[in-house]
Design a protein around this motif. Sequence first.
Motif, PDB file in Angstrom:
ATOM      1  N   VAL A 172      -2.835   1.453   2.995  1.00 47.66           N
ATOM      2  CA  VAL A 172      -3.827   2.424   2.521  1.00 47.66           C
ATOM      3  C   VAL A 172      -3.762   2.442   0.997  1.00 47.66           C
ATOM      4  O   VAL A 172      -2.738   2.831   0.412  1.00 47.66           O
ATOM      5  N   GLY A 173      -4.858   2.040   0.337  1.00 47.42           N
ATOM      6  CA  GLY A 173      -4.906   2.050  -1.122  1.00 47.42           C
ATOM      7  C   GLY A 173      -5.029   0.649  -1.687  1.00 47.42           C
ATOM      8  O   GLY A 173      -4.109  -0.162  -1.546  1.00 47.42           O
ATOM      9  N   GLY A 215      -3.099  -1.808  -7.483  1.00 42.60           N
ATOM     10  CA  GLY A 215      -2.215  -2.956  -7.671  1.00 42.60           C
ATOM     11  C   GLY A 215      -1.146  -3.031  -6.593  1.00 42.60           C
ATOM     12  O   GLY A 215      -0.893  -4.108  -6.024  1.00 42.60           O
ATOM     13  N   GLY A 237      -8.589   2.894  -9.547  1.00 40.11           N
ATOM     14  CA  GLY A 237      -7.655   4.006  -9.763  1.00 40.11           C
ATOM     15  C   GLY A 237      -6.808   3.722 -10.997  1.00 40.11           C
ATOM     16  O   GLY A 237      -7.297   3.164 -11.993  1.00 40.11           O
ATOM     17  N   ASN A 279      -4.676   1.995 -16.839  1.00 33.06           N
ATOM     18  CA  ASN A 279      -3.398   2.149 -17.559  1.00 33.06           C
ATOM     19  C   ASN A 279      -3.394   1.413 -18.894  1.00 33.06           C
ATOM     20  O   ASN A 279      -4.320   0.673 -19.217  1.00 33.06           O
ATOM     21  N   THR A 280      -2.308   1.621 -19.645  1.00 36.31           N
ATOM     22  CA  THR A 280      -2.206   1.022 -20.982  1.00 36.31           C
ATOM     23  C   THR A 280      -1.445  -0.310 -20.955  1.00 36.31           C
ATOM     24  O   THR A 280      -1.047  -0.812 -21.985  1.00 36.31           O
ATOM     25  N   GLU A 334     -12.365   5.113   3.442  1.00 34.88           N
ATOM     26  CA  GLU A 334     -11.370   6.152   3.133  1.00 34.88           C
ATOM     27  C   GLU A 334     -10.558   6.508   4.372  1.00 34.88           C
ATOM     28  O   GLU A 334     -11.118   6.752   5.440  1.00 34.88           O
ATOM     29  N   VAL A 382      -1.072   5.015  -2.282  1.00 33.93           N
ATOM     30  CA  VAL A 382      -2.247   5.679  -2.862  1.00 33.93           C
ATOM     31  C   VAL A 382      -1.931   6.426  -4.162  1.00 33.93           C
ATOM     32  O   VAL A 382      -2.744   7.213  -4.638  1.00 33.93           O
ATOM     33  N   LEU A 392      -2.556  13.105   1.477  1.00 25.34           N
ATOM     34  CA  LEU A 392      -2.557  12.137   2.581  1.00 25.34           C
ATOM     35  C   LEU A 392      -1.213  12.169   3.322  1.00 25.34           C
ATOM     36  O   LEU A 392      -1.176  12.117   4.559  1.00 25.34           O
ATOM     37  N   ASN A 418       4.984   7.597 -11.621  1.00 25.25           N
ATOM     38  CA  ASN A 418       5.051   8.273 -12.921  1.00 25.25           C
ATOM     39  C   ASN A 418       4.195   7.559 -13.971  1.00 25.25           C
ATOM     40  O   ASN A 418       3.072   7.196 -13.701  1.00 25.25           O
ATOM     41  N   TYR A 419       4.776   7.352 -15.157  1.00 24.34           N
ATOM     42  CA  TYR A 419       4.048   6.691 -16.248  1.00 24.34           C
ATOM     43  C   TYR A 419       4.068   5.173 -16.104  1.00 24.34           C
ATOM     44  O   TYR A 419       3.424   4.493 -16.880  1.00 24.34           O
ATOM     45  N   GLY A 420       4.850   4.634 -15.151  1.00 31.59           N
ATOM     46  CA  GLY A 420       5.211   3.226 -15.288  1.00 31.59           C
ATOM     47  C   GLY A 420       4.989   2.319 -14.110  1.00 31.59           C
ATOM     48  O   GLY A 420       5.698   1.329 -13.975  1.00 31.59           O
ATOM     49  N   PHE A 434       2.430   0.285 -13.436  1.00 35.36           N
ATOM     50  CA  PHE A 434       1.706  -0.973 -13.642  1.00 35.36           C
ATOM     51  C   PHE A 434       2.698  -2.130 -13.727  1.00 35.36           C
ATOM     52  O   PHE A 434       2.584  -3.122 -13.023  1.00 35.36           O
ATOM     53  N   LYS A 435       3.702  -1.961 -14.587  1.00 39.77           N
ATOM     54  CA  LYS A 435       4.685  -3.035 -14.740  1.00 39.77           C
ATOM     55  C   LYS A 435       5.422  -3.306 -13.439  1.00 39.77           C
ATOM     56  O   LYS A 435       5.865  -4.408 -13.159  1.00 39.77           O
TER      57      LYS A 435
HETATM   58  P1  FAD Z   1      -4.021   3.102  -7.997  1.00 40.77           P
HETATM   59  O1  FAD Z   1      -4.714   2.002  -8.748  1.00 40.77           O
HETATM   60  O2  FAD Z   1      -4.243   4.468  -8.369  1.00 40.77           O
HETATM   61  O3  FAD Z   1      -4.216   2.773  -6.465  1.00 40.77           O
HETATM   62  C1  FAD Z   1      -4.266   3.743  -5.447  1.00 40.77           C
HETATM   63  C2  FAD Z   1      -5.550   3.493  -4.679  1.00 40.77           C
HETATM   64  O4  FAD Z   1      -5.550   4.283  -3.501  1.00 40.77           O
HETATM   65  C3  FAD Z   1      -6.800   3.904  -5.469  1.00 40.77           C
HETATM   66  O5  FAD Z   1      -7.630   2.761  -5.640  1.00 40.77           O
HETATM   67  C4  FAD Z   1      -7.447   4.976  -4.608  1.00 40.77           C
HETATM   68  O6  FAD Z   1      -8.857   4.930  -4.624  1.00 40.77           O
HETATM   69  C5  FAD Z   1      -6.885   4.625  -3.226  1.00 40.77           C
HETATM   70  N1  FAD Z   1      -6.888   5.753  -2.286  1.00 40.77           N
HETATM   71  C6  FAD Z   1      -6.491   7.026  -2.514  1.00 40.77           C
HETATM   72  N2  FAD Z   1      -6.636   7.778  -1.408  1.00 40.77           N
HETATM   73  C7  FAD Z   1      -7.132   6.949  -0.455  1.00 40.77           C
HETATM   74  C8  FAD Z   1      -7.502   7.131   0.903  1.00 40.77           C
HETATM   75  N3  FAD Z   1      -7.391   8.318   1.507  1.00 40.77           N
HETATM   76  N4  FAD Z   1      -7.980   6.073   1.597  1.00 40.77           N
HETATM   77  C9  FAD Z   1      -8.103   4.850   1.006  1.00 40.77           C
HETATM   78  N5  FAD Z   1      -7.776   4.620  -0.275  1.00 40.77           N
HETATM   79  C10 FAD Z   1      -7.290   5.654  -0.991  1.00 40.77           C
HETATM   80  N6  FAD Z   1       2.180   1.937 -15.974  1.00 40.77           N
HETATM   81  C11 FAD Z   1       2.845   0.979 -16.685  1.00 40.77           C
HETATM   82  O7  FAD Z   1       3.717   0.309 -16.145  1.00 40.77           O
HETATM   83  N7  FAD Z   1       2.560   0.757 -17.994  1.00 40.77           N
HETATM   84  C12 FAD Z   1       1.636   1.478 -18.665  1.00 40.77           C
HETATM   85  O8  FAD Z   1       1.403   1.245 -19.853  1.00 40.77           O
HETATM   86  C13 FAD Z   1       0.961   2.512 -17.959  1.00 40.77           C
HETATM   87  N8  FAD Z   1       0.045   3.278 -18.601  1.00 40.77           N
HETATM   88  C14 FAD Z   1      -0.689   4.188 -17.892  1.00 40.77           C
HETATM   89  C15 FAD Z   1      -1.704   4.870 -18.560  1.00 40.77           C
HETATM   90  C16 FAD Z   1      -2.541   5.726 -17.859  1.00 40.77           C
HETATM   91  C17 FAD Z   1      -3.621   6.452 -18.589  1.00 40.77           C
HETATM   92  C18 FAD Z   1      -2.349   5.893 -16.451  1.00 40.77           C
HETATM   93  C19 FAD Z   1      -3.246   6.795 -15.671  1.00 40.77           C
HETATM   94  C20 FAD Z   1      -1.314   5.239 -15.785  1.00 40.77           C
HETATM   95  C21 FAD Z   1      -0.479   4.376 -16.500  1.00 40.77           C
HETATM   96  N9  FAD Z   1       0.539   3.659 -15.876  1.00 40.77           N
HETATM   97  C22 FAD Z   1       1.240   2.700 -16.572  1.00 40.77           C
HETATM   98  C23 FAD Z   1       0.877   3.906 -14.461  1.00 40.77           C
HETATM   99  C24 FAD Z   1       0.247   2.901 -13.511  1.00 40.77           C
HETATM  100  O9  FAD Z   1      -1.107   2.687 -13.832  1.00 40.77           O
HETATM  101  C25 FAD Z   1       0.380   3.424 -12.077  1.00 40.77           C
HETATM  102  O10 FAD Z   1       1.701   3.840 -11.829  1.00 40.77           O
HETATM  103  C26 FAD Z   1       0.028   2.363 -11.044  1.00 40.77           C
HETATM  104  O11 FAD Z   1      -1.211   1.765 -11.341  1.00 40.77           O
HETATM  105  C27 FAD Z   1      -0.006   3.019  -9.653  1.00 40.77           C
HETATM  106  O12 FAD Z   1      -0.134   2.080  -8.610  1.00 40.77           O
HETATM  107  P2  FAD Z   1      -1.546   1.512  -8.084  1.00 40.77           P
HETATM  108  O13 FAD Z   1      -2.023   0.495  -9.038  1.00 40.77           O
HETATM  109  O14 FAD Z   1      -1.369   1.038  -6.715  1.00 40.77           O
HETATM  110  O15 FAD Z   1      -2.406   2.850  -8.105  1.00 40.77           O
END
Ligand code: FAD
Length: 406
Positions: free
Chosen positions: A26-27, A30, A59, A64-65, A195, A225, A232, A355-357, A359-360
Amino acid sequence: GLTGQRGWTRAWRDRAPRPAYDVVIVGGGGHGLATAYYLARNHGLRRVAVLERGLIGQGNAGRNTTIVRSNYMLPGNREFYEHTLKLWEGLSQELNYNLMFSQRGHLALSFDPGFRDAFARRYNTMRMTGADGRWLSRSEVQARAPYLDWSQSARFPIEGGFLQQRAGTARHDALVWGFARAADARGVHIVQNCEVTGFLREGGAIVGVETSRGEIRAEKVALAVAGSTGPLAAKAGLGKLPLETHKLQAFVTEPLKPIVHQVISSARQGLFYMSQSDKGGVVFGGEIDGHPSYAQRGGLETYSEVMSKAVSLAPFLARTRLLRQWAGVVDMSMDGSPFITPTPIPGLYFNAGWNYGGFKATPASGWCYAHTIAHDAPHELNAAFSLDRFARGRELDEEAAGPVPR
Ligand code: FAD
């Protein structure tokens, strides 16, 4: 300019959902896509679906940065983050997709002996355990970053810094698209606009999901997510989690000629980080907004705070125009460390707390989560990222160990 282009093939297919899969993730951020890729690549699972409520990568993955580093010190964190950096180092080749991973270095500024001591402990530990990092004197930092405020009247006088040269930045969309294409090529179904609204249960186990496109059964359901985890997970029956969702904002200036040649971070009076994108925009950010929120938009208070910090450290920014400001919703855990774990509910797996991190962390998170799902047990690299660590008094509070990571 592209209107004359013909014959482009899709990088990955947007599938209609099937009634059943072995694993439903789910999600489609990345972490979800990386997990699907490694489930197929490392564990040979083919009947895998990634369900995304909107479009993949919109999302936090696309907000992110883009800072990638492994300057973690605590056992449990440091091996995991070094693993992620090593994966990054080969990922463009592995995915055959240019992630624009640029190891331009991450420079953590030091302002006084307290900072220096805490940093020295952190970076010495990193060196002793297989990562890289070294001290730079004030003049060495000035030579690398002359655009910082080196004047006598500087609000935050810099005394030196610690450099992790293998750290840097990458193109966030490329990571999403690269994993999506590679997962799709291995048979993973990427299902957008789907969703997850609830969970199917038999006995005490979760055996599938309810979605906006109907019920889908699965032997295993894996949450990824990020900022949407709380609601959720409550529906799944995980109860109240040690997590809060907060907005994290970021900012980018108009394109400039190359000036910021590394990632700069400062933990003096709150967090600040800055780098320059390949398009020329100076990208920067600060702390999360203080109150929990699911709104993916910026606001004035954080804007003022981050701007004053930006201009204090790098005065040239006062003369640039800001192009955009945006926010994502980040999943803040109570000790700043993540969760990648099976859960007490059979059939349900849990990944959050980035948290903040996060992406890496994406490659290693996908790698470890896939292992955890395939083997019903964590890999040693994510063994510390359990949900019960608070109950056992085994928190991983990296921030308390000294400045920098969050
Ligand atoms: P997301 O991309 O948020 O993926 C979660 C997905 O789940 C979304 O696409 C959403 O639509 C989906 N979803 C939610 N609910 C449901 C549902 N019920 N059913 C189906 N789908 C659902 N990290 C670093 O390492 N370095 C950085 O420099 C950095 N800078 C950042 C700056 C900002 C402004 C932000 C906001 C974050 C930053 N981060 C950074 C943190 C990093 O971006 C996140 O920790 C990481 O992207 C989270 O994992 P993800 O990519 O899977 O999340």
